[in-house]
Motif scaffolding. Sequence first.
Motif, PDB file in Angstrom:
ATOM      1  N   VAL A   1       0.842  -1.200   0.000  1.00  0.00           N
ATOM      2  CA  VAL A   1       0.000   0.000   0.000  1.00  0.00           C
ATOM      3  C   VAL A   1       0.877   1.250   0.000  1.00  0.00           C
ATOM      4  CG1 VAL A   1      -1.646   1.339   1.393  1.00  0.00           C
ATOM      5  CG2 VAL A   1      -1.985  -1.123   1.084  1.00  0.00           C
ATOM      6  N   ILE A   2       1.943   1.250   0.791  1.00  0.00           N
ATOM      7  CA  ILE A   2       2.858   2.400   0.834  1.00  0.00           C
ATOM      8  C   ILE A   2       3.501   2.595  -0.531  1.00  0.00           C
ATOM      9  CG2 ILE A   2       4.974   3.356   1.839  1.00  0.00           C
ATOM     10  CD1 ILE A   2       4.283   1.816   4.417  1.00  0.00           C
ATOM     11  N   ARG A   3       3.981   1.519  -1.125  1.00  0.00           N
ATOM     12  CA  ARG A   3       4.656   1.605  -2.427  1.00  0.00           C
ATOM     13  C   ARG A   3       3.716   2.129  -3.511  1.00  0.00           C
ATOM     14  NH1 ARG A   3       9.592  -0.931  -2.578  1.00  0.00           N
ATOM     15  NH2 ARG A   3       9.538  -1.258  -4.811  1.00  0.00           N
ATOM     16  N   ASP A   4       2.475   1.683  -3.479  1.00  0.00           N
ATOM     17  CA  ASP A   4       1.517   2.112  -4.500  1.00  0.00           C
ATOM     18  C   ASP A   4       1.130   3.578  -4.360  1.00  0.00           C
ATOM     19  OD1 ASP A   4       1.498  -0.393  -5.654  1.00  0.00           O
ATOM     20  OD2 ASP A   4      -0.344  -1.040  -4.654  1.00  0.00           O
ATOM     21  N   GLY A   5       1.205   4.121  -3.153  1.00  0.00           N
ATOM     22  CA  GLY A   5       0.782   5.506  -2.954  1.00  0.00           C
ATOM     23  C   GLY A   5       1.772   6.319  -2.150  1.00  0.00           C
ATOM     24  N   PHE A   6       3.067   6.140  -2.414  1.00  0.00           N
ATOM     25  CA  PHE A   6       4.084   6.805  -1.588  1.00  0.00           C
ATOM     26  C   PHE A   6       4.019   8.326  -1.649  1.00  0.00           C
ATOM     27  CE2 PHE A   6       6.182   6.089  -5.644  1.00  0.00           C
ATOM     28  CZ  PHE A   6       6.744   7.327  -5.905  1.00  0.00           C
ATOM     29  N   ALA A   7       3.420   8.899  -2.692  1.00  0.00           N
ATOM     30  CA  ALA A   7       3.353  10.354  -2.813  1.00  0.00           C
ATOM     31  C   ALA A   7       2.183  10.945  -2.022  1.00  0.00           C
ATOM     32  CB  ALA A   7       3.251  10.767  -4.282  1.00  0.00           C
ATOM     33  N   ARG A   8       1.259  10.082  -1.615  1.00  0.00           N
ATOM     34  CA  ARG A   8       0.105  10.559  -0.851  1.00  0.00           C
ATOM     35  C   ARG A   8       0.425  10.572   0.641  1.00  0.00           C
ATOM     36  NH1 ARG A   8      -2.385   7.089  -4.667  1.00  0.00           N
ATOM     37  NH2 ARG A   8      -2.590   5.429  -3.154  1.00  0.00           N
TER      38      ARG A   8
ATOM     39  N   HIS B   1      -4.677   3.395   8.745  1.00  0.00           N
ATOM     40  CA  HIS B   1      -5.135   2.655   7.558  1.00  0.00           C
ATOM     41  C   HIS B   1      -4.210   1.468   7.285  1.00  0.00           C
ATOM     42  CE1 HIS B   1      -6.645   1.682   3.614  1.00  0.00           C
ATOM     43  NE2 HIS B   1      -5.449   1.896   3.090  1.00  0.00           N
ATOM     44  N   LEU B   2      -2.894   1.686   7.404  1.00  0.00           N
ATOM     45  CA  LEU B   2      -1.942   0.593   7.166  1.00  0.00           C
ATOM     46  C   LEU B   2      -2.136  -0.520   8.190  1.00  0.00           C
ATOM     47  CD1 LEU B   2       1.296   2.647   6.418  1.00  0.00           C
ATOM     48  CD2 LEU B   2      -0.177   1.474   4.775  1.00  0.00           C
ATOM     49  N   ALA B   3      -2.366  -0.143   9.437  1.00  0.00           N
ATOM     50  CA  ALA B   3      -2.601  -1.138  10.488  1.00  0.00           C
ATOM     51  C   ALA B   3      -3.858  -1.944  10.167  1.00  0.00           C
ATOM     52  CB  ALA B   3      -2.728  -0.451  11.842  1.00  0.00           C
ATOM     53  N   GLU B   4      -4.863  -1.262   9.661  1.00  0.00           N
ATOM     54  CA  GLU B   4      -6.104  -1.929   9.272  1.00  0.00           C
ATOM     55  C   GLU B   4      -5.844  -2.929   8.136  1.00  0.00           C
ATOM     56  OE1 GLU B   4     -10.075  -0.214   7.323  1.00  0.00           O
ATOM     57  OE2 GLU B   4      -9.471   0.833   9.166  1.00  0.00           O
TER      58      GLU B   4
ATOM     59  N   MET C   1      -3.944  -5.381  12.224  1.00  0.00           N
ATOM     60  CA  MET C   1      -3.317  -5.224  13.534  1.00  0.00           C
ATOM     61  C   MET C   1      -3.740  -3.895  14.146  1.00  0.00           C
ATOM     62  SD  MET C   1       0.636  -6.162  12.674  1.00  0.00           S
ATOM     63  CE  MET C   1       1.105  -7.531  11.667  1.00  0.00           C
ATOM     64  N   SER C   2      -3.537  -3.788  15.440  1.00  0.00           N
ATOM     65  CA  SER C   2      -3.740  -2.492  16.081  1.00  0.00           C
ATOM     66  C   SER C   2      -2.589  -1.583  15.649  1.00  0.00           C
ATOM     67  CB  SER C   2      -3.744  -2.640  17.605  1.00  0.00           C
ATOM     68  OG  SER C   2      -2.434  -2.926  18.068  1.00  0.00           O
ATOM     69  N   PRO C   3      -2.767  -0.265  15.686  1.00  0.00           N
ATOM     70  CA  PRO C   3      -1.673   0.631  15.274  1.00  0.00           C
ATOM     71  C   PRO C   3      -0.364   0.399  16.026  1.00  0.00           C
ATOM     72  CG  PRO C   3      -3.718   1.857  15.377  1.00  0.00           C
ATOM     73  CD  PRO C   3      -4.008   0.481  15.932  1.00  0.00           C
ATOM     74  N   SER C   4      -0.431   0.168  17.340  1.00  0.00           N
ATOM     75  CA  SER C   4       0.825  -0.020  18.089  1.00  0.00           C
ATOM     76  C   SER C   4       1.491  -1.347  17.730  1.00  0.00           C
ATOM     77  CB  SER C   4       0.571   0.062  19.593  1.00  0.00           C
ATOM     78  OG  SER C   4      -0.344  -0.939  19.998  1.00  0.00           O
ATOM     79  N   THR C   5       0.694  -2.415  17.584  1.00  0.00           N
ATOM     80  CA  THR C   5       1.250  -3.711  17.184  1.00  0.00           C
ATOM     81  C   THR C   5       1.814  -3.631  15.771  1.00  0.00           C
ATOM     82  OG1 THR C   5      -0.316  -4.864  18.600  1.00  0.00           O
ATOM     83  CG2 THR C   5       0.710  -6.158  16.850  1.00  0.00           C
ATOM     84  N   PHE C   6       1.071  -2.972  14.880  1.00  0.00           N
ATOM     85  CA  PHE C   6       1.540  -2.811  13.504  1.00  0.00           C
ATOM     86  C   PHE C   6       2.885  -2.092  13.475  1.00  0.00           C
ATOM     87  CE2 PHE C   6       1.878   0.087   9.865  1.00  0.00           C
ATOM     88  CZ  PHE C   6       2.074  -0.858   8.856  1.00  0.00           C
ATOM     89  N   HIS C   7       2.973  -0.992  14.222  1.00  0.00           N
ATOM     90  CA  HIS C   7       4.210  -0.202  14.241  1.00  0.00           C
ATOM     91  C   HIS C   7       5.382  -1.066  14.702  1.00  0.00           C
ATOM     92  CE1 HIS C   7       6.835   3.255  15.019  1.00  0.00           C
ATOM     93  NE2 HIS C   7       6.030   3.912  14.213  1.00  0.00           N
ATOM     94  N   GLU C   8       5.155  -1.850  15.745  1.00  0.00           N
ATOM     95  CA  GLU C   8       6.208  -2.728  16.278  1.00  0.00           C
ATOM     96  C   GLU C   8       6.649  -3.759  15.246  1.00  0.00           C
ATOM     97  OE1 GLU C   8       6.398  -6.345  19.511  1.00  0.00           O
ATOM     98  OE2 GLU C   8       5.043  -4.666  19.922  1.00  0.00           O
ATOM     99  N   HIS C   9       5.688  -4.414  14.605  1.00  0.00           N
ATOM    100  CA  HIS C   9       6.023  -5.466  13.634  1.00  0.00           C
ATOM    101  C   HIS C   9       6.587  -4.871  12.344  1.00  0.00           C
ATOM    102  CE1 HIS C   9       4.760  -8.908  15.911  1.00  0.00           C
ATOM    103  NE2 HIS C   9       3.634  -8.285  16.225  1.00  0.00           N
ATOM    104  N   PHE C  10       6.086  -3.722  11.934  1.00  0.00           N
ATOM    105  CA  PHE C  10       6.619  -3.065  10.738  1.00  0.00           C
ATOM    106  C   PHE C  10       8.106  -2.777  10.929  1.00  0.00           C
ATOM    107  CE2 PHE C  10       7.601   0.193   7.692  1.00  0.00           C
ATOM    108  CZ  PHE C  10       6.805  -0.100   6.600  1.00  0.00           C
TER     109      PHE C  10
END
Length: 188
Positions: free
Chosen positions: A68-75, A81-84, A88-97
């Motif tokens: 998703v980031i790669r497809d819309g890196f300019a936005r 939204h990425l966590a969704e 994952m929850s935002p905090s869990t997503f951030h940790e795993h990312f």
Amino acid sequence: MYPTETEVVDSTLRLLRLLDRPASMPILQPQLLRELHYWLLAGRHGGAIRSLGVTNSHARRVARAVAVIRDGFARPLRVEHLAEVAGMSPSTFHEHFKSVTSLTPLQYQKQLRLIEARRMMLADGEPIGSAAYAVGYESVTQFTRDYGRMFRLPPARDLKAARARMQPEHSGYGCLPLPKTDAVAADR
């Protein structure tokens, strides 16, 4: 003990050299690919690579967010939204990312933007300001500051140095002056 980068680079180079010998490919390519896979899986990132093959692993879910980031890196980036997307929850997503990419989502996006801007300026001749805005920066000043941090030179100097590196070396060998022809002599 993890394999060194030398093993990975060596097997990759041997695999690439097969391109010059197409007749050898059917026999050697499978073995070299197997060796390369071994070195990658045995390396320090082997666990993350293996987890990409697991259907609902954290790495696989982070990979969906990376797409998703790669497809819309300019936005603008919304971590919620990425966590969704990753389920994952935002905090869990951030940790795993960060464990998978070694960057935060915003750092990852910034690197993509800077790499694309550099490509646009070098390959397409895009002016610095246009490239900055095209990849999502709202300020050329901020773009220049981030660019300098990543590439260790401001954009104009980096582009000049990169273009100089791309020019063939002229050592004097094979660079004889062109003979004067009647058409050239007539122009004078």
